[in-house]
Every structure is written in C-alpha cells, then in structure tokens.
Design a protein around this motif. Structure first.
Motif, PDB file in Angstrom:
ATOM      1  N   VAL A  30      60.146   6.926  33.980  1.00 51.77           N
ATOM      2  CA  VAL A  30      58.936   6.169  34.272  1.00 51.77           C
ATOM      3  C   VAL A  30      58.455   5.474  35.248  1.00 51.77           C
ATOM      4  CG1 VAL A  30      57.611   4.350  32.856  1.00 51.77           C
ATOM      5  CG2 VAL A  30      59.198   5.572  31.537  1.00 51.77           C
ATOM      6  N   ARG A  31      57.704   5.904  35.685  1.00 54.01           N
ATOM      7  CA  ARG A  31      56.931   5.469  37.024  1.00 54.01           C
ATOM      8  C   ARG A  31      55.996   4.432  36.970  1.00 54.01           C
ATOM      9  NH1 ARG A  31      52.470   6.771  40.383  1.00 54.01           N
ATOM     10  NH2 ARG A  31      52.568   6.256  42.245  1.00 54.01           N
ATOM     11  N   ARG A  32      54.859   4.725  36.236  1.00 57.66           N
ATOM     12  CA  ARG A  32      53.858   3.695  36.021  1.00 57.66           C
ATOM     13  C   ARG A  32      53.389   3.756  34.550  1.00 57.66           C
ATOM     14  NH1 ARG A  32      49.990   3.949  41.186  1.00 57.66           N
ATOM     15  NH2 ARG A  32      51.234   3.338  42.870  1.00 57.66           N
ATOM     16  N   VAL A  33      52.810   2.630  34.029  1.00 53.98           N
ATOM     17  CA  VAL A  33      52.274   2.773  32.608  1.00 53.98           C
ATOM     18  C   VAL A  33      51.010   2.459  32.611  1.00 53.98           C
ATOM     19  CG1 VAL A  33      52.426   1.817  30.255  1.00 53.98           C
ATOM     20  CG2 VAL A  33      54.395   2.234  31.489  1.00 53.98           C
ATOM     21  N   MET A  90      48.300   1.180  17.712  1.00 50.05           N
ATOM     22  CA  MET A  90      49.092   2.312  17.692  1.00 50.05           C
ATOM     23  C   MET A  90      48.194   3.279  18.529  1.00 50.05           C
ATOM     24  SD  MET A  90      51.758   3.810  16.397  1.00 50.05           S
ATOM     25  CE  MET A  90      52.336   5.366  16.834  1.00 50.05           C
ATOM     26  N   GLU A  91      48.996   4.100  19.414  1.00 51.15           N
ATOM     27  CA  GLU A  91      48.523   4.844  20.272  1.00 51.15           C
ATOM     28  C   GLU A  91      49.311   6.366  20.661  1.00 51.15           C
ATOM     29  OE1 GLU A  91      46.878   3.430  24.043  1.00 51.15           O
ATOM     30  OE2 GLU A  91      46.429   1.316  22.992  1.00 51.15           O
ATOM     31  N   LEU A  92      48.558   7.749  21.031  1.00 50.93           N
ATOM     32  CA  LEU A  92      48.978   8.621  21.454  1.00 50.93           C
ATOM     33  C   LEU A  92      49.222   8.426  22.720  1.00 50.93           C
ATOM     34  CD1 LEU A  92      49.918  11.656  21.296  1.00 50.93           C
ATOM     35  CD2 LEU A  92      47.460  12.047  21.901  1.00 50.93           C
ATOM     36  N   VAL A  93      50.523   8.564  23.497  1.00 54.49           N
ATOM     37  CA  VAL A  93      50.931   8.576  24.888  1.00 54.49           C
ATOM     38  C   VAL A  93      50.934   9.892  25.507  1.00 54.49           C
ATOM     39  CG1 VAL A  93      52.498   7.673  26.579  1.00 54.49           C
ATOM     40  CG2 VAL A  93      51.910   6.514  24.175  1.00 54.49           C
ATOM     41  N   ALA A  94      50.546  10.045  26.626  1.00 56.14           N
ATOM     42  CA  ALA A  94      50.516  11.238  27.258  1.00 56.14           C
ATOM     43  C   ALA A  94      51.347  11.166  28.567  1.00 56.14           C
ATOM     44  CB  ALA A  94      49.163  11.889  28.051  1.00 56.14           C
ATOM     45  N   ALA A  95      52.472  11.921  28.856  1.00 54.46           N
ATOM     46  CA  ALA A  95      53.409  11.799  29.751  1.00 54.46           C
ATOM     47  C   ALA A  95      53.224  12.907  30.956  1.00 54.46           C
ATOM     48  CB  ALA A  95      54.957  11.940  29.267  1.00 54.46           C
ATOM     49  N   ILE A  96      52.902  12.023  32.035  1.00 56.42           N
ATOM     50  CA  ILE A  96      52.326  13.095  33.093  1.00 56.42           C
ATOM     51  C   ILE A  96      53.721  13.872  33.818  1.00 56.42           C
ATOM     52  CG2 ILE A  96      51.283  13.229  35.465  1.00 56.42           C
ATOM     53  CD1 ILE A  96      49.576  12.857  33.220  1.00 56.42           C
ATOM     54  N   GLY A  97      53.669  15.101  34.184  1.00 61.21           N
ATOM     55  CA  GLY A  97      54.813  15.691  34.611  1.00 61.21           C
ATOM     56  C   GLY A  97      54.552  16.372  36.115  1.00 61.21           C
ATOM     57  N   LEU A 109      44.942  18.807  31.581  1.00 59.19           N
ATOM     58  CA  LEU A 109      46.110  18.997  30.665  1.00 59.19           C
ATOM     59  C   LEU A 109      47.203  19.694  31.057  1.00 59.19           C
ATOM     60  CD1 LEU A 109      44.518  19.477  27.074  1.00 59.19           C
ATOM     61  CD2 LEU A 109      45.276  17.249  28.201  1.00 59.19           C
ATOM     62  N   GLU A 110      47.047  20.436  32.422  1.00 56.12           N
ATOM     63  CA  GLU A 110      48.338  21.120  32.950  1.00 56.12           C
ATOM     64  C   GLU A 110      49.229  20.370  33.724  1.00 56.12           C
ATOM     65  OE1 GLU A 110      46.302  23.577  35.560  1.00 56.12           O
ATOM     66  OE2 GLU A 110      44.909  24.637  34.296  1.00 56.12           O
ATOM     67  N   HIS A 111      48.742  19.009  33.854  1.00 55.88           N
ATOM     68  CA  HIS A 111      49.495  17.697  34.295  1.00 55.88           C
ATOM     69  C   HIS A 111      50.424  17.024  33.298  1.00 55.88           C
ATOM     70  CE1 HIS A 111      47.410  17.845  38.440  1.00 55.88           C
ATOM     71  NE2 HIS A 111      46.699  18.422  37.690  1.00 55.88           N
ATOM     72  N   VAL A 112      50.139  17.341  32.080  1.00 59.80           N
ATOM     73  CA  VAL A 112      50.856  16.770  30.993  1.00 59.80           C
ATOM     74  C   VAL A 112      52.182  17.384  30.838  1.00 59.80           C
ATOM     75  CG1 VAL A 112      50.791  16.007  28.677  1.00 59.80           C
ATOM     76  CG2 VAL A 112      48.732  15.776  30.011  1.00 59.80           C
ATOM     77  N   GLU A 201      51.491  10.775  39.208  1.00 60.10           N
ATOM     78  CA  GLU A 201      52.591  11.360  39.754  1.00 60.10           C
ATOM     79  C   GLU A 201      53.570  11.608  38.533  1.00 60.10           C
ATOM     80  OE1 GLU A 201      53.672  12.008  42.690  1.00 60.10           O
ATOM     81  OE2 GLU A 201      52.203  11.050  43.878  1.00 60.10           O
ATOM     82  N   PRO A 202      54.551  12.503  38.656  1.00 59.12           N
ATOM     83  CA  PRO A 202      55.414  12.802  37.643  1.00 59.12           C
ATOM     84  C   PRO A 202      56.227  11.421  37.283  1.00 59.12           C
ATOM     85  CG  PRO A 202      55.499  14.534  39.136  1.00 59.12           C
ATOM     86  CD  PRO A 202      54.903  13.305  39.816  1.00 59.12           C
ATOM     87  N   GLY A 203      56.089  11.057  35.870  1.00 60.38           N
ATOM     88  CA  GLY A 203      56.750   9.903  35.367  1.00 60.38           C
ATOM     89  C   GLY A 203      55.693   8.774  34.857  1.00 60.38           C
TER      90      GLY A 203
END
Length: 238
Positions: A30-33, A90-97, A109-112, A201-203
C-alpha cells in the motif's frame, strides 16, 4: 545507508487466495489511500447535501490506517479516542496496479489491479466540528485502524465490479444497502478525475464512496458487509 531508527514496515495486503498457491503468498504493497466523498446520491442527501453531479472531492488516510481482515475471520477495530460518535461506511475499494496521470476515463480501469472490501470508519462528531470551523478532516478520517480492509481480488479473476449489491449489517440488522451501479461518479470516472490531481502509482487504494444508511457503532458490535463477487468483511468494535 543508515537510519537513526528502523523504518516502519511496509503496509501490505494479501491477494485473495485461489487455486494457484502462489497467490496466497503475494502481497499488495500500500502506497497511498484516497477516499472520494459523498458518491452515492442517497448518502449525500442523508448528510444534508445536494446529490447533483458536482466534481468529486477527496480526502486521504495514511497507509498504516489499513487494518487487514482475512476472509473467514473477524477483525478487531479499537474504538478510537476523543469521540463518542464513530460511524461505519461500507465501500468498494479499487487497488491501482499501473501508474498514470491525466488518465482518460475510457482507459481508467486498465490501471486497476483488483478490488477489495473496505470500511471508512469516521469520527463523525469530530468531522462535524471540522466542517463547522472550516478545518481539514484528518482527525475524523485518518486515525489509527480507520480503514479495515479485506484481501485484494485481482481483476483477472473477478473482472471489473461495475454493478452488484453493496451492503452492511450491524449485529445482523441491515444498515446499508445499494448497488455499485448507483455511484454518482463511477470507479473509472473517479480514477480519471483523481489522476488530474495526483499521479497515481501502483499500490494506491481508492475508496469509491459509501451508500446511504451510515450510522454509529458501539463497543462489542459486529459489522458485516460485502459487495457481490467479493465475499464478506467482518469487523467487531472493541
């Protein structure tokens, strides 16, 4: 290089297990939230705001606010200090890759890398005070353990979560229920807009917003929530 004291360990969230045993060993650093505010119309109304499609706004939590909860277990959320009104969101969380800036919506969405279940825990009384005085929300949103999170589910296995129920119960009684399709700003639009403000950024984790029904929790109460396709997240207030 020498440090004056040992650096804090990296915050890393496990990847949801699959038939591939290697995935059980992988971690998402995890980088940033980032969190987007008031992104369901009914929640905007319950908070006393017009749900018109104004530009999204964001706040952040530190990476070490993440409280990982493994599937099939019950996490423990310590009731925070200096508050008498802690709310669940409650939330849906997207993780950036994949890194990006000024990302076009059609490519966002290509970045998820994947998706997770998350709770944006909020010291509502401190948030109300900050709003009244025109101050930042940091103490209301970014406190210790304020981001309970389940494992990351890779897009390669679950696809993109653009619709499906999102819900939360407290002690078995339903509090929140909506559908991810009801986001004012979709996950793609949220990521695209956020990337005009920060280089993603990823993370990075992006909490996409909470539906209506937010409310207070007390010590001893059990929060259980989920999003279709991502299982459940279970957290007890202690």
């Amino acid at each position: 290089m020498e440090f004056v004291f040992a650096p804090a360990p990296a915050v890393a969230v496990p990847i949801a297990e699959s038939a591939d045993t290697a995935s059980a060993r992988e971690r998402f650093p995890v980088r940033r939230v980032y969190c987007v505010g008031r992104n369901y119309a009914a929640h905007a109304r319950e908070m006393g705001h017009d749900p018109d499609r104004e530009p999204p706004f964001f706040f952040s939590k530190p990476a070490d606010a993440v409280l990982y909860v493994a599937p099939g277990t019950t996490g423990e959320f310590p009731y925070p200090s200096r508050t008498n009104d802690v709310h669940h969101e409650m939330e849906l969380v997207a993780a950036i890759g994949r890194a990006g800036r000024d990302i076009a919506v059609e490519h966002a969405l290509e970045h998820v890398y994947g998706y997770a279940l998350g709770l944006d825990m909020t010291r509502r009384d401190l948030q109300a005070e900050a709003k009244k005085m025109g101050r930042p929300w940091d103490v209301a949103k970014g406190f210790d353990h304020s981001a309970p999170l389940g494992p990351i589910h890779p897009v390669s296995r679950v696809g993109h979560i653009e619709r499906g129920a999102i819900w939360l119960e407290v002690n078995g009684a339903e509090r929140q229920r909506s559908d991810v399709s009801q986001l004012i700003w979709s996950t793609a639009e949220t990521i695209a807009y956020l990337s005009t403000l920060f280089t993603l950024e990823p993370g990075d984790l992006v909490f996409t917003g909470t539906p209506e029904g937010v409310g207070a929790v007390a010590r001893g109460e059990l929060m259980t929530g989920g999003v279709d396709g991502l299982g459940e997240l279970s957290v007890r207030v202690i």
